[in-house]
Structure formats: structure tokens, C-alpha cells
Write a protein that holds these residues in place. Sequence first.
Motif, PDB file in Angstrom:
ATOM      1  N   TRP A   1      11.336   0.161   2.572  1.00  0.00           N
ATOM      2  CA  TRP A   1      12.100  -0.375   3.702  1.00  0.00           C
ATOM      3  C   TRP A   1      13.081   0.662   4.242  1.00  0.00           C
ATOM      4  CZ3 TRP A   1      12.093  -4.943   6.472  1.00  0.00           C
ATOM      5  CH2 TRP A   1      13.218  -5.181   7.262  1.00  0.00           C
ATOM      6  N   ASP A   2      13.805   1.314   3.333  1.00  0.00           N
ATOM      7  CA  ASP A   2      14.784   2.314   3.753  1.00  0.00           C
ATOM      8  C   ASP A   2      14.108   3.496   4.450  1.00  0.00           C
ATOM      9  OD1 ASP A   2      16.790   0.775   2.678  1.00  0.00           O
ATOM     10  OD2 ASP A   2      16.827   1.839   0.758  1.00  0.00           O
ATOM     11  N   ALA A   3      12.938   3.915   3.930  1.00  0.00           N
ATOM     12  CA  ALA A   3      12.250   5.067   4.517  1.00  0.00           C
ATOM     13  C   ALA A   3      11.749   4.772   5.924  1.00  0.00           C
ATOM     14  CB  ALA A   3      11.082   5.495   3.621  1.00  0.00           C
ATOM     15  N   VAL A   4      11.366   3.522   6.166  1.00  0.00           N
ATOM     16  CA  VAL A   4      10.840   3.158   7.479  1.00  0.00           C
ATOM     17  C   VAL A   4      11.961   2.977   8.495  1.00  0.00           C
ATOM     18  CG1 VAL A   4       9.569   1.390   8.771  1.00  0.00           C
ATOM     19  CG2 VAL A   4       8.752   2.132   6.526  1.00  0.00           C
ATOM     20  N   PHE A   5      13.043   2.317   8.077  1.00  0.00           N
ATOM     21  CA  PHE A   5      14.095   1.956   9.032  1.00  0.00           C
ATOM     22  C   PHE A   5      15.354   2.806   8.918  1.00  0.00           C
ATOM     23  CE2 PHE A   5      11.518  -1.894   8.452  1.00  0.00           C
ATOM     24  CZ  PHE A   5      11.194  -2.162   9.769  1.00  0.00           C
ATOM     25  N   GLN A   6      15.529   3.511   7.793  1.00  0.00           N
ATOM     26  CA  GLN A   6      16.699   4.384   7.620  1.00  0.00           C
ATOM     27  C   GLN A   6      16.234   5.693   6.977  1.00  0.00           C
ATOM     28  OE1 GLN A   6      19.543   2.140   5.308  1.00  0.00           O
ATOM     29  NE2 GLN A   6      19.863   0.623   6.905  1.00  0.00           N
ATOM     30  N   PHE A   7      15.394   6.407   7.675  1.00  0.00           N
ATOM     31  CA  PHE A   7      14.746   7.594   7.113  1.00  0.00           C
ATOM     32  C   PHE A   7      15.759   8.687   6.811  1.00  0.00           C
ATOM     33  CE2 PHE A   7      12.579  11.714   7.867  1.00  0.00           C
ATOM     34  CZ  PHE A   7      11.730  11.677   6.775  1.00  0.00           C
ATOM     35  N   ASN A   8      15.630   9.249   5.586  1.00  0.00           N
ATOM     36  CA  ASN A   8      16.484  10.361   5.151  1.00  0.00           C
ATOM     37  C   ASN A   8      15.582  11.527   4.771  1.00  0.00           C
ATOM     38  OD1 ASN A   8      18.264  12.169   4.028  1.00  0.00           O
ATOM     39  ND2 ASN A   8      19.254  10.692   2.662  1.00  0.00           N
ATOM     40  N   PRO A   9      15.497  12.570   5.594  1.00  0.00           N
ATOM     41  CA  PRO A   9      14.575  13.684   5.314  1.00  0.00           C
ATOM     42  C   PRO A   9      14.922  14.458   4.051  1.00  0.00           C
ATOM     43  CG  PRO A   9      16.040  14.224   7.139  1.00  0.00           C
ATOM     44  CD  PRO A   9      16.273  12.781   6.833  1.00  0.00           C
ATOM     45  N   ASP A  10      16.078  14.258   3.491  1.00  0.00           N
ATOM     46  CA  ASP A  10      16.459  14.975   2.273  1.00  0.00           C
ATOM     47  C   ASP A  10      15.885  14.341   1.009  1.00  0.00           C
ATOM     48  OD1 ASP A  10      17.945  16.792   3.761  1.00  0.00           O
ATOM     49  OD2 ASP A  10      19.741  15.522   3.686  1.00  0.00           O
ATOM     50  N   LEU A  11      15.370  13.115   1.119  1.00  0.00           N
ATOM     51  CA  LEU A  11      14.819  12.412  -0.039  1.00  0.00           C
ATOM     52  C   LEU A  11      13.308  12.605  -0.101  1.00  0.00           C
ATOM     53  CD1 LEU A  11      16.825   9.049   0.118  1.00  0.00           C
ATOM     54  CD2 LEU A  11      17.286  11.075  -1.290  1.00  0.00           C
ATOM     55  N   THR A  12      12.822  13.015  -1.281  1.00  0.00           N
ATOM     56  CA  THR A  12      11.390  13.271  -1.438  1.00  0.00           C
ATOM     57  C   THR A  12      10.568  12.009  -1.226  1.00  0.00           C
ATOM     58  OG1 THR A  12      11.863  15.039  -3.016  1.00  0.00           O
ATOM     59  CG2 THR A  12       9.635  14.152  -3.011  1.00  0.00           C
ATOM     60  N   ASP A  13      11.014  10.876  -1.780  1.00  0.00           N
ATOM     61  CA  ASP A  13      10.273   9.625  -1.611  1.00  0.00           C
ATOM     62  C   ASP A  13      10.151   9.246  -0.145  1.00  0.00           C
ATOM     63  OD1 ASP A  13       9.889   9.393  -4.295  1.00  0.00           O
ATOM     64  OD2 ASP A  13      11.465   7.898  -4.632  1.00  0.00           O
ATOM     65  N   HIS A  14      11.189   9.460   0.627  1.00  0.00           N
ATOM     66  CA  HIS A  14      11.133   9.147   2.053  1.00  0.00           C
ATOM     67  C   HIS A  14      10.120  10.044   2.768  1.00  0.00           C
ATOM     68  CE1 HIS A  14      15.118   6.765   2.666  1.00  0.00           C
ATOM     69  NE2 HIS A  14      14.552   6.488   1.496  1.00  0.00           N
ATOM     70  N   GLN A  15      10.066  11.307   2.378  1.00  0.00           N
ATOM     71  CA  GLN A  15       9.098  12.218   2.993  1.00  0.00           C
ATOM     72  C   GLN A  15       7.668  11.820   2.644  1.00  0.00           C
ATOM     73  OE1 GLN A  15      10.167  16.162   1.770  1.00  0.00           O
ATOM     74  NE2 GLN A  15      11.996  16.248   3.072  1.00  0.00           N
ATOM     75  N   ILE A  16       7.440  11.419   1.380  1.00  0.00           N
ATOM     76  CA  ILE A  16       6.105  10.975   0.969  1.00  0.00           C
ATOM     77  C   ILE A  16       5.683   9.746   1.772  1.00  0.00           C
ATOM     78  CG2 ILE A  16       4.792   9.969  -0.943  1.00  0.00           C
ATOM     79  CD1 ILE A  16       6.409  11.720  -2.847  1.00  0.00           C
ATOM     80  N   ILE A  17       6.604   8.823   1.920  1.00  0.00           N
ATOM     81  CA  ILE A  17       6.291   7.598   2.654  1.00  0.00           C
ATOM     82  C   ILE A  17       6.021   7.893   4.115  1.00  0.00           C
ATOM     83  CG2 ILE A  17       7.289   5.423   3.481  1.00  0.00           C
ATOM     84  CD1 ILE A  17       8.797   5.284   0.781  1.00  0.00           C
TER      85      ILE A  17
ATOM     86  N   SER B   1       0.828  -1.207   0.000  1.00  0.00           N
ATOM     87  CA  SER B   1       0.000   0.000   0.000  1.00  0.00           C
ATOM     88  C   SER B   1       0.863   1.259   0.000  1.00  0.00           C
ATOM     89  CB  SER B   1      -0.910  -0.006   1.233  1.00  0.00           C
ATOM     90  OG  SER B   1      -1.660   1.182   1.321  1.00  0.00           O
ATOM     91  N   ILE B   2       1.972   1.217   0.723  1.00  0.00           N
ATOM     92  CA  ILE B   2       2.892   2.357   0.731  1.00  0.00           C
ATOM     93  C   ILE B   2       3.571   2.512  -0.625  1.00  0.00           C
ATOM     94  CG2 ILE B   2       4.999   3.273   1.796  1.00  0.00           C
ATOM     95  CD1 ILE B   2       4.190   1.806   4.348  1.00  0.00           C
ATOM     96  N   SER B   3       3.784   1.410  -1.308  1.00  0.00           N
ATOM     97  CA  SER B   3       4.526   1.431  -2.570  1.00  0.00           C
ATOM     98  C   SER B   3       3.716   1.986  -3.732  1.00  0.00           C
ATOM     99  CB  SER B   3       5.015   0.015  -2.909  1.00  0.00           C
ATOM    100  OG  SER B   3       5.652  -0.012  -4.158  1.00  0.00           O
ATOM    101  N   VAL B   4       2.415   1.635  -3.815  1.00  0.00           N
ATOM    102  CA  VAL B   4       1.616   2.019  -4.975  1.00  0.00           C
ATOM    103  C   VAL B   4       0.967   3.373  -4.730  1.00  0.00           C
ATOM    104  CG1 VAL B   4       1.173  -0.385  -5.547  1.00  0.00           C
ATOM    105  CG2 VAL B   4      -0.470   0.864  -4.151  1.00  0.00           C
ATOM    106  N   GLY B   5       0.620   4.033  -5.838  1.00  0.00           N
ATOM    107  CA  GLY B   5      -0.017   5.336  -5.757  1.00  0.00           C
ATOM    108  C   GLY B   5       0.255   6.151  -6.994  1.00  0.00           C
ATOM    109  N   ALA B   6       0.044   7.466  -6.889  1.00  0.00           N
ATOM    110  CA  ALA B   6       0.304   8.340  -8.026  1.00  0.00           C
ATOM    111  C   ALA B   6       1.747   8.215  -8.491  1.00  0.00           C
ATOM    112  CB  ALA B   6      -0.017   9.785  -7.651  1.00  0.00           C
ATOM    113  N   ALA B   7       2.644   8.029  -7.547  1.00  0.00           N
ATOM    114  CA  ALA B   7       4.050   7.777  -7.863  1.00  0.00           C
ATOM    115  C   ALA B   7       4.431   6.434  -7.260  1.00  0.00           C
ATOM    116  CB  ALA B   7       4.942   8.874  -7.306  1.00  0.00           C
ATOM    117  N   THR B   8       4.783   5.461  -8.113  1.00  0.00           N
ATOM    118  CA  THR B   8       5.150   4.141  -7.630  1.00  0.00           C
ATOM    119  C   THR B   8       6.548   4.170  -7.008  1.00  0.00           C
ATOM    120  OG1 THR B   8       3.803   3.095  -9.335  1.00  0.00           O
ATOM    121  CG2 THR B   8       5.460   1.728  -8.251  1.00  0.00           C
ATOM    122  N   ILE B   9       6.653   3.598  -5.824  1.00  0.00           N
ATOM    123  CA  ILE B   9       7.909   3.582  -5.082  1.00  0.00           C
ATOM    124  C   ILE B   9       8.288   2.130  -4.840  1.00  0.00           C
ATOM    125  CG2 ILE B   9       9.080   4.308  -2.980  1.00  0.00           C
ATOM    126  CD1 ILE B   9       7.037   6.570  -2.739  1.00  0.00           C
TER     127      ILE B   9
END
Length: 351
Positions: A58-74, A44-52
Motif C-alpha cells: 500500500w505504501d509503495a503504491v500510494f506513498q512511494f519512497n525511492p530510497d526503499l528497496t521493497d518500494h523499488q521492487i514493487i 500478487s505483489i506481496s508474494v514472491g522470492a521475497a515476501t512483502i
Amino acid sequence: MLRKECVRLQILSKNEQPQRSHPWIATVMAVGGAAAVCFGIALSISVGAATISLQTVWDAVFQFNPDLTDHQIIRELRLPRALTAALVGACFAVAGALMQGMTRNPLSDPGILGINAGAGFALALCFAFLPGLPFSYLILFSFAGAALGTGLVYGFGSLARGGMNPVRLVLAGAAVSALLVALSQGIAIHYRIGQELAFWYAGGVAGVKWLELQVMLPWAAGGLIAAVLLSRYVTMLSFGEEVAAGLGLRVGLIKLAGVIIVLVLAGSAVSAVGSISFVGLIVPHLVRFLVGVDYRFIVPCSAIMGGLLVVAADIGARLINPPYETPIGALIAIIGVPFFLYLARNERRQL
């Protein structure tokens, strides 16, 4: 010893057929369902207007990087949405399971019996007369509205000649729901809050933020834990009030506790995602068919499978007509309405 006596009385009952519980099936369903829910949340986190990609998830949940747009969306948009979908599904499914067990009514569901409509009516009043009310207070008004809907349904259903039976209760629920929805729509038109209220009628998890999840979580978690603790007594009630009373159960107190738990679960879910019907109808029936009549297995398995159903519906809502989203309530109703008609037809034959 108590469980054996309960089963013996059930078999001796003229109106009941002997049934068994299947703990090993419940264990497999709980473990497999939990794994499926986790995978569904990731998908569910992966699919959407922009596929991730799942690796990015996994990286956004356990190794969050606020500089990455995909991580912020997630982190800010998709993760709270997916978690809320799973929690809401669990709430609706367990509420339906408790209602069916306590009332011995196979047609019981928070949406069908006016609980969701009552919560929506209370929210309409809040939007009209208390604009800007914090969500922590909205959820309390949602509980009150759910209680109002429940009281009206059972009150009108009890007035029918010959007493209350499942079909009459559902008819009363349909009438009360129609009344409360009509009043809500009238308020929306008069006070021009139709746009705010449209989301609650459609039902969906789009736009849910961490604030809503954080406010809802203690209520929902408390209700689910209380439902598990009450499940043993619901099993006795499901055999009939006379049997339960003969076993020393304080029927009135247990039913009151069950009603409060149902109102908390349904009210908190509706306040967060709006009215989504049929989850509490479909899931408990399927779980009961697989694991048997023991609500110590039915309640936790219903929570897991209810969460899986709503998460899957949320994924489908984004894939059917991208980039637009189909309301979750509409998707689940496609399955729920035929299932309800099938149950109502069988129930009518038994009256």
C-alpha cells in the motif's frame, strides 16, 4: 422491444432451449469480481522470492519512497507484472466469449483455434529476421500472425465435406497450431533463438516491464471497450445468423468487426505474455452458466473473471515450487484440458 423479439424467436427455435439472463447475478459478479481482482493484484505483489507485507505494498503504491528497496521492487517489477496479468486475462476471456457468441461454437478459444500459434509464429520471424525490433512494432506483427492463424483454421475447416462444425473447426485449429509451432521451432533452431522464443511458448508474466504494459494497454483497452459496445449484437448472432438478419442486423459487418476485435485482444495479449490457452474457453462458459445468454453481461463479467483467473494462476506459479516459477500456461491447462474434453464429448453427441 428488440430484445423481447429476440428472446421470442429463440424460444420458437427448434434447436434452442429457452434461457434467461440474470442481471442481478451479473451485478454481484462484477462488483465482487472487481474487488477480488484488486485483492489478487495486491496479493500478487506481496508474494514472491521475497515476501512483502500488504502494508508495504500500500505504501509503495500510494506513498512511494525511492530510497526503499521493497518500494523499488514493487514499483518496477511486481506492479506491472500483476497489472499485466489482470489485463491479459481479460483480453483472452473476452476474445473467447466473442468467438463463442459469433460462431455459436462452444469450443472456441484463441489458443485452440490457432490464433495464439499464429501470433507466436510471427514473433519467431521477428526474432530471427528483425532482431532488436521495438515492442511497439512486435505487437503489430503479432496481430498479423493472429490473423494468419485464424484465416488458415477457418479456411481448412471450411474445406471439409459437409461444411464446418465445431469439432471439425477444433481439429483444423489443432492441425494449424501444430504446423505453425513446428515452423516456429524450426526457425528457432536454425537461427538459434530458442531461448528468446521459449518464454512465448511457456506463457507467463515474469519479466514484464512498464514498457510492455504501456504499449499493450491502448490496444487492449480499445479492444475491450469495443467488445462491450458490440456485445448487444453478439447476443443476436448467438441466436443464429438467420434470426439476426431477420431483425435487421448486418451480419457480415458485425462478424468482421468481431473478428478484428478478437485479433486485437488475442494479438496484444500474446505479444506481452506468450501463448496461454484455455482462459477464453473456461471463463465464458462459467460466466454464461451464471448470468445467462445476454452478452451485455457476459462480456464485462468475462473480462473481470478472466483477469482474476490469470492473477490467481500467477500467484500459484510462484508458490508451487519456490524460488522457481511454474509456467502459467501449464497451470491453467491442468483445468482447461479436462474442461475441453468434457465440452468436446458433449458436442460430439449432438452432431
